[in-house]
Write an enzyme that holds these catalytic residues in place. Structure first.
Site, PDB file in Angstrom:
ATOM      1  N   GLU A  66     -12.745  20.762  27.556  1.00  0.00           N
ATOM      2  CA  GLU A  66     -11.680  21.621  28.077  1.00  0.00           C
ATOM      3  C   GLU A  66     -10.347  20.866  28.092  1.00  0.00           C
ATOM      4  O   GLU A  66     -10.307  19.647  28.270  1.00  0.00           O
ATOM      5  CB  GLU A  66     -12.032  22.125  29.481  1.00  0.00           C
ATOM      6  CG  GLU A  66     -12.286  21.039  30.505  1.00  0.00           C
ATOM      7  CD  GLU A  66     -11.097  20.781  31.402  1.00  0.00           C
ATOM      8  OE1 GLU A  66     -10.068  21.453  31.239  1.00  0.00           O
ATOM      9  OE2 GLU A  66     -11.199  19.897  32.269  1.00  0.00           O
ATOM     10  N   LYS A  67      -9.254  21.596  27.864  1.00  0.00           N
ATOM     11  CA  LYS A  67      -7.912  21.013  27.915  1.00  0.00           C
ATOM     12  C   LYS A  67      -7.379  21.162  29.336  1.00  0.00           C
ATOM     13  O   LYS A  67      -6.977  22.240  29.743  1.00  0.00           O
ATOM     14  CB  LYS A  67      -6.984  21.690  26.911  1.00  0.00           C
ATOM     15  CG  LYS A  67      -5.602  21.047  26.844  1.00  0.00           C
ATOM     16  CD  LYS A  67      -4.715  21.742  25.830  1.00  0.00           C
ATOM     17  CE  LYS A  67      -3.355  21.064  25.780  1.00  0.00           C
ATOM     18  NZ  LYS A  67      -2.641  21.093  27.059  1.00  0.00           N
ATOM     19  N   THR A  68      -7.391  20.071  30.050  1.00  0.00           N
ATOM     20  CA  THR A  68      -7.000  20.089  31.451  1.00  0.00           C
ATOM     21  C   THR A  68      -5.489  20.300  31.587  1.00  0.00           C
ATOM     22  O   THR A  68      -4.699  19.695  30.864  1.00  0.00           O
ATOM     23  CB  THR A  68      -7.392  18.762  32.129  1.00  0.00           C
ATOM     24  OG1 THR A  68      -8.771  18.513  31.852  1.00  0.00           O
ATOM     25  CG2 THR A  68      -7.191  18.829  33.620  1.00  0.00           C
ATOM     26  N   ASN A 221      -6.653  25.039  33.520  1.00  0.00           N
ATOM     27  CA  ASN A 221      -7.060  24.783  32.144  1.00  0.00           C
ATOM     28  C   ASN A 221      -6.254  25.684  31.230  1.00  0.00           C
ATOM     29  O   ASN A 221      -5.982  26.834  31.572  1.00  0.00           O
ATOM     30  CB  ASN A 221      -8.562  25.056  31.977  1.00  0.00           C
ATOM     31  CG  ASN A 221      -8.972  25.207  30.529  1.00  0.00           C
ATOM     32  OD1 ASN A 221      -8.904  26.306  29.975  1.00  0.00           O
ATOM     33  ND2 ASN A 221      -9.363  24.118  29.907  1.00  0.00           N
ATOM     34  N   GLY A 223      -6.905  25.652  27.533  1.00  0.00           N
ATOM     35  CA  GLY A 223      -7.436  25.653  26.182  1.00  0.00           C
ATOM     36  C   GLY A 223      -8.540  24.640  25.989  1.00  0.00           C
ATOM     37  O   GLY A 223      -9.264  24.287  26.923  1.00  0.00           O
TER      38      GLY A 223
END
Length: 419
Positions: A66-68, A221, A223
């Site tokens: 996950e893109k934090t 998140n 992305g």
């Protein structure tokens, strides 16, 4: 994309900002550890996921995570002149913040020796606020996702990403976890943040990540990140780290420049004056073309209500980096909001470069959808099974694949981390 119950406002970097001349000395230490001839920020930067990357993640082995939505910082473990541990965060402006009390991670080769601790170590990661059910205040967490230097080890950054993760997990994360009970029993003060490793998954599990992992995150998140397993660490833009965002999360960081404020002619004929409370005639969005070359790209759409909210902040507006998105219907640029305030990118020295802007615009114009990501990786799995069948091997799906459809609750640690 972010969990609706999770905070998306990035936290402030804890600690005391180090000033000159000491910060210059620390930058030199980091540059020496990394064998670089520059003291600029060393962190790798991803590129926007474009359509050609669908075939790239099919050809090569990638992790997905996950893109934090937090603050990107390097974590630097060092030591003081009296041989005590000291901890620094390094932001993208290359500013150093000393965190107290420091992290005291035992030296992995002698984990039971209280006099030995880990130093000359640089981790890469992101600071976020985790909000857990039943807790009034969020926890400050450092999610580490890479290791550049470990105990001064030479050229660790040249090793494949998968190897760097294995070193980081065994010699930092696991050692730290084992020592936490001892530290608590000895009454050592806790640092103002927790540290944990971000979980990576094999890309064929992207559907599970989208449908099961992202909705349950305790933090914001926006992305996914795809990172190649077999490439070295890159100082600067890394074409093998891909950031995928859903269309509504594709943003650009501009520099904001306010236009002219209206002149007021007093009815008594006295000297005109500038009405600083009135709305300026434009809000220019500037893009970086060179180090000191900023050019106007477009105008930011700001309603009268939003202007009143901006004034109410009582903060400097002109010249700051602001995160913006383009509306689907009107095509106008709007600023991303944290509550009613703009998402200021004060952690960044500069706005996005024109090359980055063009790549984001290409992603906006022709976005790769969730469905396309999932279909791409299902095709990867089918091709793997066909190759196994041709070789006369048993065609069995990789560990954990069924959990993408059936939510297997007994995933092993190694499977969760993609190993």
């Amino acid at each position: 994309m972010a969990n609706g119950h999770a905070p998306s406002v990035p936290p402030l970097i804890p600690g005391r900002k180090i000033e000159e001349p000491f910060v210059g000395q620390l930058r030199e230490v980091v540059a020496d550890l990394l064998e670089r001839n520059t003291t600029r920020f060393a962190g790798a930067q991803p590129v926007s996921f474009a359509r050609q990357h669908l075939s790239e993640i099919q050809r090569s082995d990638y992790f997905v995570c996950e893109k934090t939505d937090g603050i990107r910082v390097l974590l630097f473990l060092y030591y003081t002149p009296d041989l005590e541990p000291v901890t620094f965060f390094i932001d993208r402006k290359n500013d150093f913040y000393e965190v107290t009390p420091p992290l005291r991670i035992p030296y992995h080769a002698l984990p039971d020796d209280d006099d030995k601790f880990l130093y000359n170590t640089i981790l890469d990661g992101e600071l976020v606020h985790n909000q857990h059910e039943g807790e009034a205040h969020p926890r400050l967490i450092y999610y580490t996702f890479d290791c550049l230097v470990l105990d001064g080890s030479p050229k660790l950054w040249l090793r494949p990403y998968e190897k760097r993760l294995a070193y980081m997990n065994s010699k930092v994360i696991q050692v730290k976890k084992a020592s936490e009970k001892t530290a608590a029993a000895q009454g050592r003060p806790r640092p103002p943040f927790e540290i944990t490793e971000k979980q990576n998954y094999n890309t064929y599990r992207v559907k599970m990540v989208l449908k099961e992992v992202l909705p349950k995150l305790p933090h914001g998140n926006d992305g996914l990140i795809f990172a190649c397993k077999n490439t070295p660490y890159v100082f600067g833009t890394d074409d093998h780290i891909l950031k995928w965002k859903p269309a509504h999360e594709n943003t650009i960081d501009f520099k904001l420049r306010l236009g002219k404020f209206p002149e007021v002619m007093p009815p008594d004929g006295s000297e005109p004056y500038t009405d600083w409370d009135a709305k300026p005639d434009r809000f220019e969005l500037l893009v970086q073309h060179d180090r000191r070359d900023y050019r106007a790209w477009d105008n930011l759409a700001v309603s009268d209500k939003e202007w009143e909210e901006l004034k109410g902040l009582e903060e400097r507006l002109d010249g700051r980096i602001i995160e913006c998105y383009r509306e689907d219907v009107s095509g106008q640029w709007k600023y991303k909001k944290d509550g009613t305030a703009p998402r200021w990118r004060d952690d960044k020295q500069d706005a996005n470069h024109i090359s980055t802007v063009n790549k984001v615009l290409a992603s906006i114009k022709d976005p790769v959808t969730e469905a396309e990501l999932v279909a791409s990786q299902e095709e990867t799995l089918r091709r793997r099974e066909r190759d196994l069948a041709k070789q006369g091997q048993v065609s069995a799906p990789p560990p954990g694949w069924q959990s993408a459809e059936h939510a297997d609750k007994k995933r092993k640690f190694s499977e969760v981390n993609g190993h």
